[in-house]
Design a protein around this motif. Structure first.
Motif, PDB file in Angstrom:
ATOM      1  N   SER A  43       0.822  -1.081  -0.007  1.00  0.00           N
ATOM      2  CA  SER A  43       0.032   0.174   0.266  1.00  0.00           C
ATOM      3  C   SER A  43       0.828   1.276   0.108  1.00  0.00           C
ATOM      4  O   SER A  43       1.376   2.161   0.879  1.00  0.00           O
ATOM      5  CB  SER A  43      -0.548   0.009   1.428  1.00  0.00           C
ATOM      6  OG  SER A  43       0.543  -0.578   2.375  1.00  0.00           O
ATOM      7  N   LEU A  49       5.700   6.390   3.711  1.00  0.00           N
ATOM      8  CA  LEU A  49       6.610   5.524   4.762  1.00  0.00           C
ATOM      9  C   LEU A  49       7.332   5.258   4.273  1.00  0.00           C
ATOM     10  O   LEU A  49       7.795   4.240   5.417  1.00  0.00           O
ATOM     11  CB  LEU A  49       5.150   4.939   5.537  1.00  0.00           C
ATOM     12  CG  LEU A  49       3.968   5.939   6.204  1.00  0.00           C
ATOM     13  CD1 LEU A  49       2.687   5.322   6.571  1.00  0.00           C
ATOM     14  CD2 LEU A  49       4.906   6.223   7.729  1.00  0.00           C
ATOM     15  N   ASP A  64       0.503  -0.671  -5.204  1.00  0.00           N
ATOM     16  CA  ASP A  64      -0.811   0.139  -4.678  1.00  0.00           C
ATOM     17  C   ASP A  64      -2.044   0.468  -5.946  1.00  0.00           C
ATOM     18  O   ASP A  64      -1.965  -0.028  -6.961  1.00  0.00           O
ATOM     19  CB  ASP A  64      -0.642   1.883  -5.204  1.00  0.00           C
ATOM     20  CG  ASP A  64      -1.266   2.316  -3.499  1.00  0.00           C
ATOM     21  OD1 ASP A  64      -1.624   2.670  -2.195  1.00  0.00           O
ATOM     22  OD2 ASP A  64      -2.462   2.892  -3.711  1.00  0.00           O
ATOM     23  N   THR A 108       1.512  -0.142   4.314  1.00  0.00           N
ATOM     24  CA  THR A 108       1.862   0.979   5.371  1.00  0.00           C
ATOM     25  C   THR A 108       0.671   2.069   5.342  1.00  0.00           C
ATOM     26  O   THR A 108      -0.333   1.717   4.762  1.00  0.00           O
ATOM     27  CB  THR A 108       3.505   1.530   5.276  1.00  0.00           C
ATOM     28  OG1 THR A 108       3.525   2.539   3.868  1.00  0.00           O
ATOM     29  CG2 THR A 108       4.224   0.987   5.246  1.00  0.00           C
TER      30      THR A 108
HETATM   31  C1  LIG Z   1      -3.093   6.502   3.893  1.00  0.00           C
HETATM   32  S1  LIG Z   1      -2.956   5.991   2.295  1.00  0.00           S
HETATM   33  C2  LIG Z   1      -1.206   5.701   3.056  1.00  0.00           C
HETATM   34  C3  LIG Z   1       0.126   4.994   1.706  1.00  0.00           C
HETATM   35  C4  LIG Z   1       1.304   5.206   2.185  1.00  0.00           C
HETATM   36  N1  LIG Z   1       1.555   3.692   2.785  1.00  0.00           N
HETATM   37  C5  LIG Z   1       1.402   6.244   2.731  1.00  0.00           C
HETATM   38  O1  LIG Z   1       1.835   6.201   4.051  1.00  0.00           O
HETATM   39  O2  LIG Z   1       1.302   7.975   3.085  1.00  0.00           O
HETATM   40  C6  LIG Z   1      -3.409   4.679   1.696  1.00  0.00           C
HETATM   41  C7  LIG Z   1      -3.050   3.414   0.569  1.00  0.00           C
HETATM   42  O3  LIG Z   1      -4.224   2.205   0.557  1.00  0.00           O
HETATM   43  C8  LIG Z   1      -4.001   1.821  -1.036  1.00  0.00           C
HETATM   44  N2  LIG Z   1      -5.281   1.075  -0.928  1.00  0.00           N
HETATM   45  C9  LIG Z   1      -6.372   0.790  -0.559  1.00  0.00           C
HETATM   46  N3  LIG Z   1      -6.578  -0.312  -0.972  1.00  0.00           N
HETATM   47  C10 LIG Z   1      -6.468  -1.089  -1.592  1.00  0.00           C
HETATM   48  C11 LIG Z   1      -6.010  -2.040  -1.888  1.00  0.00           C
HETATM   49  N4  LIG Z   1      -7.465  -3.220  -2.310  1.00  0.00           N
HETATM   50  N5  LIG Z   1      -5.145  -2.897  -2.243  1.00  0.00           N
HETATM   51  C12 LIG Z   1      -3.985  -1.578  -2.622  1.00  0.00           C
HETATM   52  N6  LIG Z   1      -3.929  -0.961  -2.159  1.00  0.00           N
HETATM   53  C13 LIG Z   1      -5.247   0.066  -1.386  1.00  0.00           C
HETATM   54  C14 LIG Z   1      -4.838   3.865  -1.612  1.00  0.00           C
HETATM   55  O4  LIG Z   1      -4.713   3.704  -2.332  1.00  0.00           O
HETATM   56  C15 LIG Z   1      -3.799   4.940  -0.205  1.00  0.00           C
HETATM   57  O5  LIG Z   1      -3.096   4.792  -1.437  1.00  0.00           O
END
Ligand SMILES: C[S@@+](CC[C@H](N)C(=O)[O-])C[C@H]1O[C@@H](n2cnc3c(N)ncnc32)[C@H](O)[C@@H]1O
Length: 263
Positions: A43, A49, A64, A108
């Motif tokens: 993610s 992060l 992602d 993350t």
């Molecule tokens: C709060 S953000 C965190 C992003 C990064 N890890 C950070 O902390 O900056 C949550 C992330 O989860 C991704 N996400 C949500 N559902 C997902 C899925 N089913 N598979 C992969 N990524 C996903 C979103 O696109 C987003 O980029």
């Protein structure tokens, strides 16, 4: 209302250089001296992060579901001069996108709560398939037990300054739905010379999950050394006190698994 992940440059505003330093300290304490070299963050988002790990010279890959978040991550990697393999995929299907295994597979940024509870467990299994025997699974998450107990509706964030001296005010309003899911409405105000000149509204839709079932599943899968720490882990505090935690667990090697007689 807009999805915050469609506006990655706004998503990034909250992540300061100071935060980057804190995350580095956290990862050194959490992942250091564990023979971890290659890391996959499933993610990755814009990498706020995970870039700290690349800067600590881990070999970082990322995926992602969001194309705008990944595009922004790729631009940032280029500017930082970091080589990072990035792929678009849903973490519920992670293993069909990565043929190789990593020393550590992580999720993350409280990302697991974007899927329903059953799919959190499915994702744990998908992450497991991409972890080398003896490697580690890691995720960070809000402490949903505490959030649901507090049941706060309004959360006022510390205002912060952008590089161009614009002061950003940040408020979350949580809508609790009957099925247990939560919409987090994010309201941001932009202020210069004591006047608000712009306002933005975004939302995230989340499915709170408890730590217990995830730990129980990892136990069943033979994972050991399961550690739950505050995120970021700067000092020790009890689980009941912390708003955000991370979990690290060690995958068994085939020799570590109990003997199963052939039936
Ligand atoms: C709060 S953000 C965190 C992003 C990064 N890890 C950070 O902390 O900056 C949550 C992330 O989860 C991704 N996400 C949500 N559902 C997902 C899925 N089913 N598979 C992969 N990524 C996903 C979103 O696109 C987003 O980029």
């Amino acid at each position: 209302m807009s999805d915050i992940y469609d506006y990655p440059e706004i998503y990034d505003e909250r992540f300061t250089d100071r935060a980057n330093q804190v995350y580095k300290q956290h990862y050194i304490k959490m992942l250091g001296e564990k023979n971890i070299h290659s890391v996959l963050d499933c993610s990755f988002g814009t990498g706020c992060l995970t870039f700290p790990l690349a800067e600590l010279e881990y070999q970082v890959s990322g995926s992602d579901i969001s194309v705008p978040m990944l595009n922004r991550a790729a631009e940032k990697a280029k500017i930082k001069g970091l080589e990072i393999e990035l792929k678009q995929c849903d973490f519920r299907e992670l293993s069909s996108h990565f043929a190789q295994q990593f020393d550590c597979v992580m999720s993350t940024g409280n990302a697991l709560a974007h899927v329903v509870n059953m799919d959190v467990i499915k994702t744990i299994h998908e992450m497991d398939k991409c972890i080398k025997p003896g490697g580690y699974l890691y995720y960070d998450s809000r402490n949903w037990e505490k959030s649901l107990q507090d049941a706060a509706r309004f959360q006022i964030g510390q205002p912060f300054y952008r590089a161009d001296d614009v002061r950003v005010g940040y408020v979350q309003v949580w809508d609790y739905h009957a099925d247990g899911s939560i919409t987090i409405n994010i309201l941001q105000s932009y202020e210069k010379d004591g006047r608000i000149f712009d306002k933005k509204e975004f939302q995230e839709y989340l499915h709170p999950f408890s730590l217990g079932p995830v730990k129980a599943e990892l136990d069943k899968m033979g994972y050991t050394q399961i550690q739950v720490r505050p995120f970021p882990w700067l000092e020790d505090r009890s689980f009941e006190e912390i708003g955000w935690y991370c979990l690290l667990a060690k995958k068994p090697r085939p020799v570590d698994l109990p003997f199963q007689p052939a039936s």
